[in-house]
Design a protein around this motif. Structure first.
Motif, PDB file in Angstrom:
ATOM      1  N   LEU A 147       0.801  -1.220   0.000  1.00  6.00           N
ATOM      2  CA  LEU A 147       0.000   0.000   0.000  1.00  6.00           C
ATOM      3  C   LEU A 147       0.840   1.278   0.000  1.00  6.00           C
ATOM      4  CD1 LEU A 147      -2.619  -1.187   2.651  1.00  6.00           C
ATOM      5  CD2 LEU A 147      -3.081  -0.767   0.222  1.00  6.00           C
ATOM      6  N   LEU A 148       2.112   1.171   0.344  1.00  3.11           N
ATOM      7  CA  LEU A 148       2.974   2.351   0.419  1.00  3.11           C
ATOM      8  C   LEU A 148       3.420   2.759  -0.980  1.00  3.11           C
ATOM      9  CD1 LEU A 148       4.382   4.263   2.477  1.00  3.11           C
ATOM     10  CD2 LEU A 148       6.355   2.717   2.394  1.00  3.11           C
ATOM     11  N   SER A 149       3.173   3.998  -1.331  1.00  2.00           N
ATOM     12  CA  SER A 149       3.528   4.465  -2.675  1.00  2.00           C
ATOM     13  C   SER A 149       5.045   4.615  -2.809  1.00  2.00           C
ATOM     14  CB  SER A 149       2.846   5.808  -2.949  1.00  2.00           C
ATOM     15  OG  SER A 149       3.275   6.779  -2.012  1.00  2.00           O
ATOM     16  N   PRO A 150       5.574   4.586  -4.029  1.00  2.00           N
ATOM     17  CA  PRO A 150       7.004   4.831  -4.225  1.00  2.00           C
ATOM     18  C   PRO A 150       7.401   6.181  -3.625  1.00  2.00           C
ATOM     19  CG  PRO A 150       6.021   3.971  -6.230  1.00  2.00           C
ATOM     20  CD  PRO A 150       4.891   4.260  -5.284  1.00  2.00           C
ATOM     21  N   GLU A 151       8.505   6.185  -2.890  1.00  2.62           N
ATOM     22  CA  GLU A 151       8.993   7.338  -2.146  1.00  2.62           C
ATOM     23  C   GLU A 151       8.098   7.670  -0.948  1.00  2.62           C
ATOM     24  OE1 GLU A 151       9.927  10.677  -4.643  1.00  2.62           O
ATOM     25  OE2 GLU A 151      11.449   9.550  -5.737  1.00  2.62           O
ATOM     26  N   GLY A 152       7.155   6.769  -0.637  1.00  2.95           N
ATOM     27  CA  GLY A 152       6.317   6.943   0.537  1.00  2.95           C
ATOM     28  C   GLY A 152       7.097   6.676   1.812  1.00  2.95           C
ATOM     29  N   CYS A 153       6.568   7.165   2.929  1.00  7.07           N
ATOM     30  CA  CYS A 153       7.247   7.077   4.223  1.00  7.07           C
ATOM     31  C   CYS A 153       6.463   6.190   5.175  1.00  7.07           C
ATOM     32  CB  CYS A 153       7.399   8.485   4.806  1.00  7.07           C
ATOM     33  SG  CYS A 153       8.218   8.546   6.417  1.00  7.07           S
ATOM     34  N   LEU A 190      13.189  -4.443   7.894  1.00  8.31           N
ATOM     35  CA  LEU A 190      13.191  -3.039   7.461  1.00  8.31           C
ATOM     36  C   LEU A 190      14.574  -2.597   6.984  1.00  8.31           C
ATOM     37  CD1 LEU A 190      11.056  -1.138  10.154  1.00  8.31           C
ATOM     38  CD2 LEU A 190      10.313  -1.949   7.903  1.00  8.31           C
ATOM     39  N   LYS A 191      15.602  -3.039   7.669  1.00  8.85           N
ATOM     40  CA  LYS A 191      16.970  -2.604   7.336  1.00  8.85           C
ATOM     41  C   LYS A 191      17.572  -3.348   6.156  1.00  8.85           C
ATOM     42  CE  LYS A 191      19.414  -0.112   9.265  1.00  8.85           C
ATOM     43  NZ  LYS A 191      19.712   1.331   9.032  1.00  8.85           N
ATOM     44  N   HIS A 192      17.062  -4.536   5.844  1.00  5.20           N
ATOM     45  CA  HIS A 192      17.705  -5.362   4.823  1.00  5.20           C
ATOM     46  C   HIS A 192      16.914  -5.510   3.532  1.00  5.20           C
ATOM     47  CE1 HIS A 192      20.160  -6.394   8.319  1.00  5.20           C
ATOM     48  NE2 HIS A 192      21.075  -6.781   7.468  1.00  5.20           N
ATOM     49  N   ARG A 193      15.723  -4.974   3.469  1.00  6.07           N
ATOM     50  CA  ARG A 193      14.958  -5.012   2.217  1.00  6.07           C
ATOM     51  C   ARG A 193      15.567  -4.048   1.214  1.00  6.07           C
ATOM     52  NH1 ARG A 193       9.616  -7.228   2.039  1.00  6.07           N
ATOM     53  NH2 ARG A 193       9.448  -6.019   0.119  1.00  6.07           N
ATOM     54  N   GLU A 194      15.715  -4.488  -0.035  1.00  4.75           N
ATOM     55  CA  GLU A 194      16.308  -3.633  -1.056  1.00  4.75           C
ATOM     56  C   GLU A 194      15.380  -2.505  -1.484  1.00  4.75           C
ATOM     57  OE1 GLU A 194      17.703  -5.937  -4.324  1.00  4.75           O
ATOM     58  OE2 GLU A 194      19.258  -6.954  -3.137  1.00  4.75           O
ATOM     59  N   ASP A 195      14.063  -2.669  -1.217  1.00  3.65           N
ATOM     60  CA  ASP A 195      13.118  -1.627  -1.631  1.00  3.65           C
ATOM     61  C   ASP A 195      12.888  -0.575  -0.555  1.00  3.65           C
ATOM     62  OD1 ASP A 195      11.852  -3.438   0.021  1.00  3.65           O
ATOM     63  OD2 ASP A 195       9.966  -3.452  -1.082  1.00  3.65           O
ATOM     64  N   VAL A 209      12.037   4.865  10.690  1.00  2.00           N
ATOM     65  CA  VAL A 209      11.520   5.645   9.564  1.00  2.00           C
ATOM     66  C   VAL A 209      12.052   5.015   8.287  1.00  2.00           C
ATOM     67  CG1 VAL A 209      11.403   7.914   8.471  1.00  2.00           C
ATOM     68  CG2 VAL A 209      11.473   7.735  10.962  1.00  2.00           C
ATOM     69  N   SER A 210      11.151   4.577   7.418  1.00  2.00           N
ATOM     70  CA  SER A 210      11.516   3.884   6.191  1.00  2.00           C
ATOM     71  C   SER A 210      10.956   4.618   4.981  1.00  2.00           C
ATOM     72  CB  SER A 210      10.959   2.443   6.186  1.00  2.00           C
ATOM     73  OG  SER A 210      11.322   1.752   7.370  1.00  2.00           O
ATOM     74  N   ILE A 211      11.772   4.744   3.940  1.00  2.00           N
ATOM     75  CA  ILE A 211      11.336   5.326   2.678  1.00  2.00           C
ATOM     76  C   ILE A 211      11.384   4.232   1.606  1.00  2.00           C
ATOM     77  CG2 ILE A 211      11.744   7.082   0.908  1.00  2.00           C
ATOM     78  CD1 ILE A 211      10.932   8.252   3.590  1.00  2.00           C
ATOM     79  N   LYS A 212      10.306   4.119   0.846  1.00  2.00           N
ATOM     80  CA  LYS A 212      10.231   3.100  -0.210  1.00  2.00           C
ATOM     81  C   LYS A 212      10.913   3.633  -1.459  1.00  2.00           C
ATOM     82  CE  LYS A 212       6.862   0.070  -2.468  1.00  2.00           C
ATOM     83  NZ  LYS A 212       5.416  -0.257  -2.573  1.00  2.00           N
ATOM     84  N   ARG A 213      11.862   2.862  -1.982  1.00  2.00           N
ATOM     85  CA  ARG A 213      12.572   3.268  -3.188  1.00  2.00           C
ATOM     86  C   ARG A 213      11.634   3.291  -4.385  1.00  2.00           C
ATOM     87  NH1 ARG A 213      18.254   2.738  -2.705  1.00  2.00           N
ATOM     88  NH2 ARG A 213      18.977   1.436  -0.969  1.00  2.00           N
ATOM     89  N   GLN A 214      12.005   4.113  -5.379  1.00  2.00           N
ATOM     90  CA  GLN A 214      11.237   4.128  -6.631  1.00  2.00           C
ATOM     91  C   GLN A 214      11.316   2.780  -7.295  1.00  2.00           C
ATOM     92  OE1 GLN A 214       9.248   6.028  -8.195  1.00  2.00           O
ATOM     93  NE2 GLN A 214       9.740   8.188  -7.966  1.00  2.00           N
TER      94      GLN A 214
END
Length: 214
Positions: A147-153, A190-195, A209-214
């Motif tokens: 559900l988290l959009s790209p570059e979402g927090c 959270l720390k090891h996911r590539e996205d 705090v996590s940011i989803k990569r494009q």
């Protein structure tokens, strides 16, 4: 307390008051022993929202609606919040608080088990605030990331478990070992996911705090 109490007290002494309705709801919550986000976390959340300017916010864990109302005051025009709560006794209190604040049109409360509700949601969210049952974070994560959009927090609160998360599982009370193991798994993920790009911060009871990569 995972941070020196004197430092936290000093930081909070510099804080300014929230809006009148938030101050009232916070006072009522504390008098009823309802856990709400700590003062230092409130300030951090405000800053993140001002930086991100999200139009669509998802909150997992409403309680009495305090954090949803706080977030609503720092969204850009047109910003909306969807919040999920499963505890029946708190749902009517949250709804009444949204009404008192005049926010029924901006905040949508969905009743039910977050694990089930998340599966029914489809729209992307720019900002997701995770503040529910700590042992379930790892189970919520696949749908939260969908559900988290790209570059979402994604902001995950209370990830340090009053410092227990750094201890050996044998140093933790037996009844807390499952939650302890799941939270460590969650933080590792959270720390090891590539996205994702994630920072774990010793603020309040720990926040990731996590940011989803494009």
């Amino acid at each position: 307390m995972i941070v020196d109490e004197r430092i936290v007290t000093f930081i909070n002494s510099l804080d300014t008051r929230n809006s009148e309705i938030l101050e009232t709801i916070e006072k009522e919550a504390r008098e009823s022993d309802v856990p709400i986000i700590r003062r230092e976390m409130q300030s951090f959340l405000k800053v993140l929202l001002m930086l991100k300017k999200p139009l669509r916010v998802l909150e997992v864990g409403t309680a009495v609606g305090f954090s949803a109302l706080l977030m609503s005051e720092y969204l850009p025009e047109g910003g909306r919040i969807t919040t999920i709560e499963n505890y029946e006794k708190r749902i009517p209190v949250a709804r009444e608080n949204f009404r008192r604040a005049g926010k029924e049109g901006q905040i949508t409360l969905i009743e039910g088990d977050a694990a089930e509700v998340l599966k029914t949601l489809t729209e992307p969210y720019d900002f997701i605030f995770m503040d529910a049952a700590k042992g379930q974070y790892i189970h919520y994560l696949p749908d939260v990331l969908r559900l988290l959009s790209p570059e979402g927090c994604l902001v995950s609160d209370n990830v340090m478990q009053d410092g227990d998360v750094i201890e050996s599982r044998f140093a933790v009370e037996r009844r807390n070992r499952t939650i302890h193991a799941r939270m460590r798994e969650y933080l590792y993920e959270l720390k090891h996911r590539e996205d994702l790009v994630t920072s774990i911060i010793p603020l309040g009871d720990g926040v990731a705090v996590s940011i989803k990569r494009q």
